[in-house]
Design a protein around this motif. Sequence first.
Motif, PDB file in Angstrom:
ATOM      1  N   TYR A 216       0.833  -1.200   0.000  1.00  0.00           N
ATOM      2  CA  TYR A 216       0.000   0.000   0.000  1.00  0.00           C
ATOM      3  C   TYR A 216       0.874   1.259   0.000  1.00  0.00           C
ATOM      4  CZ  TYR A 216      -3.907  -3.113   1.058  1.00  0.00           C
ATOM      5  OH  TYR A 216      -4.844  -4.099   1.004  1.00  0.00           O
ATOM      6  N   TYR A 217       1.929   1.249   0.794  1.00  0.00           N
ATOM      7  CA  TYR A 217       2.847   2.388   0.787  1.00  0.00           C
ATOM      8  C   TYR A 217       3.562   2.476  -0.556  1.00  0.00           C
ATOM      9  CZ  TYR A 217       6.624   5.552   2.054  1.00  0.00           C
ATOM     10  OH  TYR A 217       7.502   6.602   2.087  1.00  0.00           O
ATOM     11  N   ARG A 218       3.910   1.329  -1.110  1.00  0.00           N
ATOM     12  CA  ARG A 218       4.535   1.294  -2.437  1.00  0.00           C
ATOM     13  C   ARG A 218       3.618   1.959  -3.467  1.00  0.00           C
ATOM     14  NH1 ARG A 218       7.259  -4.087  -5.121  1.00  0.00           N
ATOM     15  NH2 ARG A 218       9.028  -3.407  -3.853  1.00  0.00           N
ATOM     16  N   LEU A 219       2.338   1.628  -3.413  1.00  0.00           N
ATOM     17  CA  LEU A 219       1.381   2.217  -4.352  1.00  0.00           C
ATOM     18  C   LEU A 219       1.272   3.724  -4.169  1.00  0.00           C
ATOM     19  CD1 LEU A 219      -1.959   0.826  -5.557  1.00  0.00           C
ATOM     20  CD2 LEU A 219      -1.961   3.091  -4.543  1.00  0.00           C
ATOM     21  N   LEU A 220       1.234   4.191  -2.913  1.00  0.00           N
ATOM     22  CA  LEU A 220       1.138   5.635  -2.668  1.00  0.00           C
ATOM     23  C   LEU A 220       2.342   6.372  -3.231  1.00  0.00           C
ATOM     24  CD1 LEU A 220      -0.313   6.000   0.949  1.00  0.00           C
ATOM     25  CD2 LEU A 220      -1.443   6.483  -1.217  1.00  0.00           C
ATOM     26  N   CYS A 221       3.537   5.801  -3.069  1.00  0.00           N
ATOM     27  CA  CYS A 221       4.738   6.429  -3.623  1.00  0.00           C
ATOM     28  C   CYS A 221       4.644   6.529  -5.144  1.00  0.00           C
ATOM     29  CB  CYS A 221       5.988   5.635  -3.238  1.00  0.00           C
ATOM     30  SG  CYS A 221       6.446   5.756  -1.509  1.00  0.00           S
ATOM     31  N   VAL A 279      -6.416   3.129 -10.085  1.00  0.00           N
ATOM     32  CA  VAL A 279      -5.533   3.313  -8.933  1.00  0.00           C
ATOM     33  C   VAL A 279      -6.116   4.314  -7.937  1.00  0.00           C
ATOM     34  CG1 VAL A 279      -3.211   3.927  -8.170  1.00  0.00           C
ATOM     35  CG2 VAL A 279      -3.530   2.771 -10.368  1.00  0.00           C
ATOM     36  N   LYS A 280      -6.558   5.455  -8.426  1.00  0.00           N
ATOM     37  CA  LYS A 280      -7.072   6.503  -7.541  1.00  0.00           C
ATOM     38  C   LYS A 280      -8.365   6.089  -6.864  1.00  0.00           C
ATOM     39  CE  LYS A 280      -8.107  11.460  -7.422  1.00  0.00           C
ATOM     40  NZ  LYS A 280      -8.148  12.721  -8.225  1.00  0.00           N
ATOM     41  N   THR A 281      -9.287   5.554  -7.629  1.00  0.00           N
ATOM     42  CA  THR A 281     -10.610   5.241  -7.073  1.00  0.00           C
ATOM     43  C   THR A 281     -10.603   3.981  -6.204  1.00  0.00           C
ATOM     44  OG1 THR A 281     -11.173   4.061  -9.112  1.00  0.00           O
ATOM     45  CG2 THR A 281     -11.835   6.371  -8.964  1.00  0.00           C
ATOM     46  N   GLU A 282      -9.826   2.961  -6.601  1.00  0.00           N
ATOM     47  CA  GLU A 282      -9.828   1.695  -5.882  1.00  0.00           C
ATOM     48  C   GLU A 282      -8.896   1.690  -4.669  1.00  0.00           C
ATOM     49  OE1 GLU A 282     -11.725  -1.036  -6.422  1.00  0.00           O
ATOM     50  OE2 GLU A 282     -12.797   0.113  -7.955  1.00  0.00           O
ATOM     51  N   TYR A 283      -7.788   2.422  -4.773  1.00  0.00           N
ATOM     52  CA  TYR A 283      -6.757   2.294  -3.743  1.00  0.00           C
ATOM     53  C   TYR A 283      -6.328   3.603  -3.105  1.00  0.00           C
ATOM     54  CZ  TYR A 283      -6.378  -2.426  -5.536  1.00  0.00           C
ATOM     55  OH  TYR A 283      -6.675  -3.695  -5.911  1.00  0.00           O
ATOM     56  N   ARG A 284      -5.904   4.541  -3.905  1.00  0.00           N
ATOM     57  CA  ARG A 284      -5.276   5.742  -3.349  1.00  0.00           C
ATOM     58  C   ARG A 284      -6.160   6.420  -2.316  1.00  0.00           C
ATOM     59  NH1 ARG A 284      -6.054  11.353  -2.535  1.00  0.00           N
ATOM     60  NH2 ARG A 284      -4.001  12.323  -2.360  1.00  0.00           N
TER      61      ARG A 284
END
Length: 344
Positions: A216-221, A279-284
């Motif tokens: 999750y942190y990887r995705l945010l970066c 990415v934005k809607t599902e996770y970020r």
Amino acid sequence: MKYSPLGIKDHFKKVDDRTVGISDLPLKFQGSTVTIDFDDVGTYKGPFVVKCFLASEFLIYFNDTEHHVNPWEGFSHLLFHEHCDHRLNEISFEYRYPDVNADLHQATVELKSIEGLLRSIVMTIPEDNIDSALDIAHKTFIGILDAICLRKRIPIQIQRIEVLTKKGRMQRSYTTMPYTPVELDVDDIITVNYIPQVLRPCLTLYREAINSCNPYYRLLCLFRISERLREIQNENVMKLKQDLSFKRPSITIPDNDLTRIFFKRFIGKSLNNFLENHVKTEYRNNISHLGLRKGSFDAYGNMKLPPADNKINSSVEATNAVLIDAINVAIKEEITIMKKYNLA
């Protein structure tokens, strides 16, 4: 959904019924948590033994000559001597599954130590279905680790999860793939001289993403990099609007085994489309916020994206696998454009 890339099983070899070795792993799999099913999975009808091997990212600072540490065997900052407190040798847990109206069942939990450090938690579950057994065990493990962290204020994570038969035969493994050594050459060092200053924060965040064991942190970066890249790309387009020869290469979601399983509707579409509509809607948004009005919970009051679920819910791993490649290409292309048109 399980992240089980095509061909990944070829790199897993059974040493025996209880031990699995990993070899010759391609770079595209390294750093990802993948699911491997073995042998008669789906035909065996329980009970299941689920092993949760522990970990801590603070292991890199561990300096204790009294304890031998092999991370693969599990590691924690918890002292535990199996013969000192017999109440901890086998703990009974009652549960109802899949909901509170189901019949009451009983499972057992055992704690396993090596040299006085807790290394793993083992749960035996009288279920016929491997997915049900895993769901029950995983939620139990998370609850135990959350409570320990609150009481002891020490880091404690899940390194990997293995599901076995009652006799110890491996059924399924959820394992984060290790990185293997690569050759270093002089260009790897001197390239820093050719990176525009405006892009250097993107490289810093890219390294932060690759370094992180938390998907999750990887995705945010990676998402933050995309936000800054778009600003830089727009600035460069404005500087080059008079140059009719300039045309930015399009970065699209490729057609491969991974995207056909997880992202079929995005194949051939732009990276920006993937970022905005997946990415934005599902996770970020759900990773960044936690609130009833933010849509962070399901109808039962559970977190939609519990951080610890990344070990068994691999959809975020698949998203990162796409982003790591695409963001890498985007950064390199912008470096090339800025160098070619003297925009640094």
